[in-house]
Structure formats: structure tokens, C-alpha cells
Design a protein around this motif. Sequence first.
Motif, PDB file in Angstrom:
ATOM      1  N   PRO A 359       0.990  -1.216  -0.070  1.00  0.00           N
ATOM      2  CA  PRO A 359      -0.238  -0.014   0.109  1.00  0.00           C
ATOM      3  C   PRO A 359       0.745   1.416   0.002  1.00  0.00           C
ATOM      4  CG  PRO A 359      -1.011  -1.654   1.431  1.00  0.00           C
ATOM      5  CD  PRO A 359       0.287  -2.151   1.054  1.00  0.00           C
ATOM      6  N   GLU A 360       1.882   1.371   0.892  1.00  0.00           N
ATOM      7  CA  GLU A 360       2.569   2.504   0.895  1.00  0.00           C
ATOM      8  C   GLU A 360       3.396   2.709  -0.279  1.00  0.00           C
ATOM      9  OE1 GLU A 360       4.610  -0.408   3.735  1.00  0.00           O
ATOM     10  OE2 GLU A 360       2.879   0.024   3.167  1.00  0.00           O
ATOM     11  N   ASN A 361       3.564   1.773  -1.282  1.00  0.00           N
ATOM     12  CA  ASN A 361       4.422   2.057  -2.820  1.00  0.00           C
ATOM     13  C   ASN A 361       3.462   2.733  -3.602  1.00  0.00           C
ATOM     14  OD1 ASN A 361       6.597   1.030  -1.485  1.00  0.00           O
ATOM     15  ND2 ASN A 361       6.562  -1.109  -2.755  1.00  0.00           N
ATOM     16  N   LEU A 365       4.415   5.296  -6.602  1.00  0.00           N
ATOM     17  CA  LEU A 365       4.434   4.609  -8.043  1.00  0.00           C
ATOM     18  C   LEU A 365       3.668   5.937  -8.853  1.00  0.00           C
ATOM     19  CD1 LEU A 365       3.877   0.832  -7.521  1.00  0.00           C
ATOM     20  CD2 LEU A 365       5.987   1.938  -8.315  1.00  0.00           C
ATOM     21  N   ILE A 366       2.539   6.513  -8.298  1.00  0.00           N
ATOM     22  CA  ILE A 366       1.942   7.436  -9.304  1.00  0.00           C
ATOM     23  C   ILE A 366       2.822   8.487  -9.457  1.00  0.00           C
ATOM     24  CG2 ILE A 366       0.016   8.922  -9.189  1.00  0.00           C
ATOM     25  CD1 ILE A 366      -1.556   6.815  -7.650  1.00  0.00           C
ATOM     26  N   GLY A 423       8.067   9.370   2.445  1.00  0.00           N
ATOM     27  CA  GLY A 423       8.583   8.432   1.950  1.00  0.00           C
ATOM     28  C   GLY A 423       7.865   8.026   0.419  1.00  0.00           C
ATOM     29  N   SER A 424       6.957   8.455   0.257  1.00  0.00           N
ATOM     30  CA  SER A 424       6.332   8.324  -1.178  1.00  0.00           C
ATOM     31  C   SER A 424       7.070   8.813  -2.058  1.00  0.00           C
ATOM     32  CB  SER A 424       5.052   8.817  -1.323  1.00  0.00           C
ATOM     33  OG  SER A 424       4.785  10.254  -0.982  1.00  0.00           O
ATOM     34  N   ASP A 426      10.462   9.889  -1.999  1.00  0.00           N
ATOM     35  CA  ASP A 426      11.762   9.187  -1.582  1.00  0.00           C
ATOM     36  C   ASP A 426      11.551   8.004  -2.761  1.00  0.00           C
ATOM     37  OD1 ASP A 426      14.478   8.915  -1.047  1.00  0.00           O
ATOM     38  OD2 ASP A 426      13.668   7.257   0.437  1.00  0.00           O
ATOM     39  N   ALA A 427      10.773   7.165  -2.576  1.00  0.00           N
ATOM     40  CA  ALA A 427      10.444   5.983  -3.098  1.00  0.00           C
ATOM     41  C   ALA A 427      10.164   6.097  -4.703  1.00  0.00           C
ATOM     42  CB  ALA A 427       9.098   5.212  -2.865  1.00  0.00           C
ATOM     43  N   ALA A 428       9.685   7.314  -5.069  1.00  0.00           N
ATOM     44  CA  ALA A 428       9.228   7.888  -6.572  1.00  0.00           C
ATOM     45  C   ALA A 428      10.739   8.176  -7.208  1.00  0.00           C
ATOM     46  CB  ALA A 428       8.329   9.161  -6.818  1.00  0.00           C
ATOM     47  N   ILE A 429      11.575   8.805  -6.588  1.00  0.00           N
ATOM     48  CA  ILE A 429      12.730   9.250  -7.025  1.00  0.00           C
ATOM     49  C   ILE A 429      13.580   7.821  -7.358  1.00  0.00           C
ATOM     50  CG2 ILE A 429      15.059  10.124  -6.584  1.00  0.00           C
ATOM     51  CD1 ILE A 429      13.489  12.358  -4.928  1.00  0.00           C
ATOM     52  N   ILE A 430      13.330   6.830  -6.426  1.00  0.00           N
ATOM     53  CA  ILE A 430      14.388   5.769  -6.689  1.00  0.00           C
ATOM     54  C   ILE A 430      13.812   4.909  -7.762  1.00  0.00           C
ATOM     55  CG2 ILE A 430      14.878   3.271  -5.531  1.00  0.00           C
ATOM     56  CD1 ILE A 430      14.789   4.877  -2.793  1.00  0.00           C
TER      57      ILE A 430
END
Length: 461
Positions: A359-361, A365-366, A423-424, A426-430
Motif C-alpha cells: 500500500p505505501e508504494n 508509483l503514481i 516516504g512516497s 523518496d520511493a518515486a525518485i528511486i
Amino acid sequence: MLANSITWVTSFTSSQIIPLLATATESDSTAIMAGVLISLIVIYLASIIGAEICARLNMPPVLGQLLGGLVVGISAFHLLVFPEGGGDSSNSLIINFLIATTGLSLDGAVTTFQINSEVISVLAEIGVVILLFEIGLESDLKELLKVGPYSAIVALVGVAAPFFGGTFGLIYLFGVPTIPAIFAGAALTATSIGITAKVLAELQYLNRKEGQIIIGAAVLDDVLGIIILAVVASLAKTGEVELTNVLYLIVSAVAFLVGAVLLGRLFNPYFVKIVDELRTRGQLLIPALIFAFVLSYIATAIHLEAILGAFTAGLVLAETQKCRALKNQVVPIADILVPIFFVVVSAKTNIGVLNPFVPENREGLIIAAFLILVAIVGKVISGFTVFDREETNRLAIGVGMIPRGEVGLVFAGIGSTTGVLSGSLDAAIIVMVILTTFLAPPLLSFVFQKPAQVSVETKKG
């Protein structure tokens, strides 16, 4: 490079190594050496298997090295894990193997893991320094200067377009606060010169006009990336930009690049004379490496990057009569060290952030989909700023600027450790870094080889 420099600060500093070594027992010291050796075995196996598979599929071997790193890294088998990638001694299969086979203690496992990770990271750093030295030797300074204006325009547009597109898009489309949006926009700017240069060399397009423009623009991108990094790091800490620091970086970068080339030309005759006088093994290679490492050190000392010094050293020595012999001697060194860089960069990347079932991803991703679009389009349009009378593959130039590699991860690392990025985001950049890094090699192969194939078919007809 920037990635390991920042990671070193945020995860494990040199002041921690000395006490760790002091408390290590003799068996732990043996385990450290054993761990490094096993890590190298894993790296070379992942590199050669991945590269061979891709070569047989007519894809760039460097893509295979990156994929091999994913398989052995934190994303899959956990053979090669690093603190900055989210790993620790408990989930490292190499450390667990050492515990089982060498009698390594649990306390010693933590020390061994940290030191082993840093040793491999340093070897990866040296690998990319050697790679850029080799690329410098393969490049033609006169050709680089000839396409210099094109490279400058490509670099500036390739930095400005994704930065402003990403920053304002995040602010107005996703409601991201200004400073986090600037951080994410900055992560879209720099090009991973190591990945692009390796693919160009493999495709034998390094000395073509397009290749020289890409390399020149990527070098300038790297300098601009350092300046932007200083700006966003200042924003994260104080909320203000330290203009003196930015001006210092600009002046030192220009002075270093121009001064190194001019002084290097004066140095060349003395270099050849010294080499001719030496009678021991390595009489050419060792002085050349000393010169490359000296320039790399100077670049690092003035807060630039070691790879800029290595690339400049290669450019300078490429103008000597010893160039061909030196290139032949550098290749085996590169074959040993460069794969470490590509496998390690990939091994540190956790593709778990791509899992939409977590869920937190999903929010990440969007946002990542938007960042990927801006990252690709922003660089591709930079290639179309090249206007000349000759037939130039502008699409290939733009595609060559796409991979972000470890450079983009630096911005994410600073943003997450300072608490600026959510967090979202940071994940998007990765996710953006992962996909641009892995898409670039096959795309480059496609856009460069397709015209050549059409040309050959036309001649046959």
C-alpha cells in the motif's frame, strides 16, 4: 562519486572504522579478508554471466552487469548487500556463510559487514575512476572542443528542462511543498556518465560526433549536478542558498578543467621523456595512473568529483604518442575494476519499491510515473537542440543523457536523511532512477544501430 561520498557521511564514517579495526579479533580480521574475496567472486560471476547473456541477445553487456547486480543484491538473493541499500549483517548471506565457515562471532559479524561493505564500495569508486580515465583516452580533445558549444547547450537544456518540469509539476499537480519538489526536480538533472560512456564504448560510437557531444554534455552535467547538489543541500539544512559556496564550485570547476588541459599539454613531453627513461615493468602504465590519480585527488580536494580528474587525465594523455600503447595496458585494469562499479550500483538498489501490492508504494508509483516521463522527455528534447548542417542523430544524443544511475540516488539519500522527502516521494525518485538506468542501455543500442542497419540494407539494394 557523489553517491558513495554522501552515503559515507550518512551511514558510516571513517572515524568509525579505526575503533572497529582496533576491537577486531584475529579471526574477525581473517573473516574481513575472506568476506572481500567472496564478495569479489559474487561480483565477477554476476558480471560475466549477465554480460554474456545480454551479449548473446544483442544487448549492451553493461545492462547484463546491472541486472546481475540486481540478482545478487538487496532486491533478490541478498548475497551482496550494503548499509545504504537497507541491508545489515543479519540479512547478508555472505556474512552468514562466514559465520558458518570461519567461526566469525556475531559481534564480529557487524564489524566485518561494515568494513567489507566499505572496501567493496571503495573498489567500485576506483572502478569508475578507471572507466573515465579509459574513456578520456578514447576521446579526442580537439573533437570535444569542436562540439563543445553543442555539448554545452545539450547539458544546459538537459538540466533545466527536467528540473523545472519536475519541480513545478510536483507543486501544481501533486501539491508537493516547494523544498521537497525542488529536491525531486534536482534528482532529475544529472546524467550518469559512467553508464552512458560504457554503452557508447561497447557500441563503438564513442568517437562519433554524437558520442563526443554526449560525453561532453555528461561531463558538464556532472559539474552542474555538483552545483545543484550544493544548492539543495543548503536548502535542506538552512532553508537558504549559500551563494559563496555555489560561486566557489563554479569557479573551481572552470579553473580545474581549463587549467588541467592547458598544463597537461605542457606536461606531455616530460611524461613521454620520463616513460622512455624507465626500464622497469609498468614504465608506461604506472606513471599514467599516478597522473590520473593526482588529477582525481585535486578534483576531490576542491569538492568536485574524482571522475572529472580521471577523465581530464585521459584527455591529456590521449594527445601523446604513447596513447595507443597506454590504452592497451589500461583495458585489462578496467576489465578487473569496472564491473565492480556496475554490479555494486545495481546491488544497492532495492526494486521492492516497485511492488504495487504494498500500500505505501502506490502513491510513490503514481508520482514516479510522472517523474519518469519528465526524466525521459527532459533529456530527449535536449538532443534536439543540436542544430548544424551535418546529419546528426539528435534522438541518440537525447537518449544518451537519460540514465541517472547513482547520481539520482544521492539526491534521494540527502533528502531522506534530512527528512525533507516524504516516504512516497523518496520511493518515486528511486523508481525513476531504476527505470532510467535500465532503459538507457537498450534504448541507446536501438537508436544508434537502427540507422546503420538501414544504411547497410540500402547499399545492398
